[in-house]
Motif scaffolding. Structure first.
Motif, PDB file in Angstrom:
ATOM      1  N   GLY A  88       6.007 -11.186  -1.182  1.00 40.48           N
ATOM      2  CA  GLY A  88       6.089 -10.232   0.294  1.00 40.48           C
ATOM      3  C   GLY A  88       7.382  -9.541   0.380  1.00 40.48           C
ATOM      4  O   GLY A  88       7.474  -8.373   0.806  1.00 40.48           O
ATOM      5  N   MET A  89       8.509 -10.257  -0.046  1.00 37.31           N
ATOM      6  CA  MET A  89       9.828  -9.887   0.346  1.00 37.31           C
ATOM      7  C   MET A  89      10.001  -8.788  -0.645  1.00 37.31           C
ATOM      8  O   MET A  89      10.744  -7.516  -0.414  1.00 37.31           O
ATOM      9  N   ALA A  90       9.806  -8.545  -1.806  1.00 38.07           N
ATOM     10  CA  ALA A  90      10.016  -7.466  -2.843  1.00 38.07           C
ATOM     11  C   ALA A  90       9.279  -6.362  -2.410  1.00 38.07           C
ATOM     12  O   ALA A  90       9.821  -5.326  -2.373  1.00 38.07           O
ATOM     13  N   PHE A  91       7.833  -6.424  -2.068  1.00 40.87           N
ATOM     14  CA  PHE A  91       7.189  -5.522  -1.563  1.00 40.87           C
ATOM     15  C   PHE A  91       7.558  -4.644  -0.371  1.00 40.87           C
ATOM     16  O   PHE A  91       7.946  -3.425  -0.504  1.00 40.87           O
ATOM     17  N   LYS A  92       8.199  -5.347   0.671  1.00 43.71           N
ATOM     18  CA  LYS A  92       8.627  -4.870   1.754  1.00 43.71           C
ATOM     19  C   LYS A  92       9.994  -4.250   1.555  1.00 43.71           C
ATOM     20  O   LYS A  92      10.335  -3.121   1.800  1.00 43.71           O
ATOM     21  N   TRP A  93      11.003  -4.787   0.674  1.00 43.13           N
ATOM     22  CA  TRP A  93      12.112  -4.181   0.401  1.00 43.13           C
ATOM     23  C   TRP A  93      12.070  -2.784  -0.608  1.00 43.13           C
ATOM     24  O   TRP A  93      12.718  -1.672  -0.154  1.00 43.13           O
ATOM     25  N   PHE A  94      11.073  -2.965  -1.578  1.00 47.09           N
ATOM     26  CA  PHE A  94      10.799  -1.663  -2.086  1.00 47.09           C
ATOM     27  C   PHE A  94      10.503  -0.655  -1.441  1.00 47.09           C
ATOM     28  O   PHE A  94      10.687   0.595  -1.453  1.00 47.09           O
ATOM     29  N   ALA A  95       9.527  -0.780  -0.320  1.00 45.39           N
ATOM     30  CA  ALA A  95       8.854   0.217   0.578  1.00 45.39           C
ATOM     31  C   ALA A  95       9.851   0.636   1.454  1.00 45.39           C
ATOM     32  O   ALA A  95       9.835   1.770   1.705  1.00 45.39           O
ATOM     33  N   ASP A  96      10.536  -0.324   1.956  1.00 44.19           N
ATOM     34  CA  ASP A  96      11.893   0.095   2.958  1.00 44.19           C
ATOM     35  C   ASP A  96      12.797   0.927   2.472  1.00 44.19           C
ATOM     36  O   ASP A  96      13.238   1.963   2.814  1.00 44.19           O
ATOM     37  N   LYS A  97      12.817   0.876   0.999  1.00 46.48           N
ATOM     38  CA  LYS A  97      13.760   1.716   0.142  1.00 46.48           C
ATOM     39  C   LYS A  97      13.102   2.866  -0.152  1.00 46.48           C
ATOM     40  O   LYS A  97      13.849   3.806  -1.070  1.00 46.48           O
ATOM     41  N   GLU A  98      12.079   2.906  -0.142  1.00 41.17           N
ATOM     42  CA  GLU A  98      11.392   4.311  -0.714  1.00 41.17           C
ATOM     43  C   GLU A  98      11.369   4.288  -2.296  1.00 41.17           C
ATOM     44  O   GLU A  98      11.796   5.628  -2.581  1.00 41.17           O
ATOM     45  N   VAL A  99      11.298   3.411  -3.053  1.00 45.26           N
ATOM     46  CA  VAL A  99      11.490   3.698  -4.462  1.00 45.26           C
ATOM     47  C   VAL A  99      10.190   4.551  -5.016  1.00 45.26           C
ATOM     48  O   VAL A  99       9.122   4.724  -4.333  1.00 45.26           O
ATOM     49  N   ASP A 100      10.708   5.149  -5.974  1.00 45.23           N
ATOM     50  CA  ASP A 100       9.619   6.034  -6.749  1.00 45.23           C
ATOM     51  C   ASP A 100       8.236   5.541  -7.102  1.00 45.23           C
ATOM     52  O   ASP A 100       7.268   5.825  -7.251  1.00 45.23           O
ATOM     53  N   VAL A 101       8.875   4.196  -7.783  1.00 47.00           N
ATOM     54  CA  VAL A 101       7.777   3.289  -8.570  1.00 47.00           C
ATOM     55  C   VAL A 101       8.298   1.926  -8.508  1.00 47.00           C
ATOM     56  O   VAL A 101       9.744   1.709  -8.834  1.00 47.00           O
ATOM     57  N   ALA A 102       7.460   0.921  -8.618  1.00 45.50           N
ATOM     58  CA  ALA A 102       7.902  -0.396  -8.934  1.00 45.50           C
ATOM     59  C   ALA A 102       6.983  -1.102  -9.684  1.00 45.50           C
ATOM     60  O   ALA A 102       5.884  -0.979  -9.860  1.00 45.50           O
ATOM     61  N   LYS A 105       0.841  -1.275   0.120  1.00 43.10           N
ATOM     62  CA  LYS A 105      -0.051   0.279   0.048  1.00 43.10           C
ATOM     63  C   LYS A 105       0.910   1.151  -0.005  1.00 43.10           C
ATOM     64  O   LYS A 105       0.548   2.438  -0.245  1.00 43.10           O
ATOM     65  N   LYS A 106       2.035   1.242   0.042  1.00 43.78           N
ATOM     66  CA  LYS A 106       2.991   2.259   0.393  1.00 43.78           C
ATOM     67  C   LYS A 106       3.783   2.565  -1.214  1.00 43.78           C
ATOM     68  O   LYS A 106       4.476   3.448  -1.235  1.00 43.78           O
TER      69      LYS A 106
END
Length: 238
Positions: A137-151, A51-52
């Motif tokens: 789940g791991m991918a979503f969390k890592w992308f959110a933790d890294k605050e990517v602009d878009v995934a 959601k982030k």
């Protein structure tokens, strides 16, 4: 949790291949776990990282991996830090999730993978997750933790019941559709197109390959039903 080491990391990654169903070591029918309930419960445990994120969701039969990579490359060339989630990997498990930014590509660190698998091991067992649900789940969390602009998120199989379909993207993309995994998705183009079109969300624009008129009709109908702006892309579109 025991301290990180290369050997412990390798053992932990190997454990999810052997303990949880993966299409790389069992048949699709044994690894594929349709439905979103467990994925949503896992995401809640992780803090709902999906959601982030701003996302682009890509499905289809042919070319979805290539299209996902091209979209990510274009976004990163524009200066956006872009997460990319694809499957399967060829050599290194970490190929499945990476971040591309101006001039650099970052794979998920081994330390992050190890920490994630240790931290959520009991939850993965309790929910009887599939290998793909864990990696999603791991991918979503890592992308959110890294605050990517878009995934950019590639569907694993189908669309409607795929683990990645918990997201509400900014754009849905459906590449060309043909007969594939008929035992799981249906034995007609219309049935398979219906499963792929399951990623289309209300109000979210969708781009689709219109080379199959039968599949295209299903996609247009689905988009119209949920109020999603719809545009066909074909070799004659430009």
């Amino acid at each position: 949790m025991e301290p990180f080491s290369k050997k412990k990391y390798q053992d932990k990654v190997e454990s999810i291949f052997t303990r949880f169903p993966s299409v790389q070591n069992v048949l699709f029918k044994d690894a594929y776990k349709p439905g979103l309930e467990n994925m949503l419960r896992f995401e809640e445990i992780l803090g709902d990282p999906h959601k982030k994120l701003r996302t682009i969701h890509v499905t289809g039969t042919n070319g979805k991996g290539s299209v996902a990579n091209m979209i990510a490359s274009a976004l990163s060339a524009c200066g956006l830090r872009t997460g990319l989630y694809t499957s399967p990997h060829l050599v290194d498990f970490r190929e499945r999730m990476r971040i591309a930014g101006p001039g650099a590509v970052e794979l998920v660190p081994e330390e992050y993978v190890y920490d994630f698998l240790c931290r959520y091991e009991a939850d993965m067992d309790a929910l009887s997750l599939s290998f793909f649900e864990i990696t999603t789940g791991m991918a979503f969390k890592w992308f959110a933790d890294k605050e990517v602009d878009v995934a950019v998120i590639e569907v694993g199989l189908g669309g409607r019941l795929d683990s990645t379909n918990v997201i509400t993207p900014d754009l849905s993309v459906v590449t060309s559709i043909a007969l594939d995994h008929c035992a799981l998705l249906g034995d007609t183009l219309e049935a398979i197109a219906g499963e792929k079109a399951g990623i289309i969300k209300p109000g979210v624009p969708v781009l689709f390959d219109g080379s199959s008129t039968r599949a295209a009709a299903v996609i247009r109908t689905t988009a119209a039903r949920v109020g999603a702006p719809c545009r066909e892309i074909s070799k004659n579109a430009f």
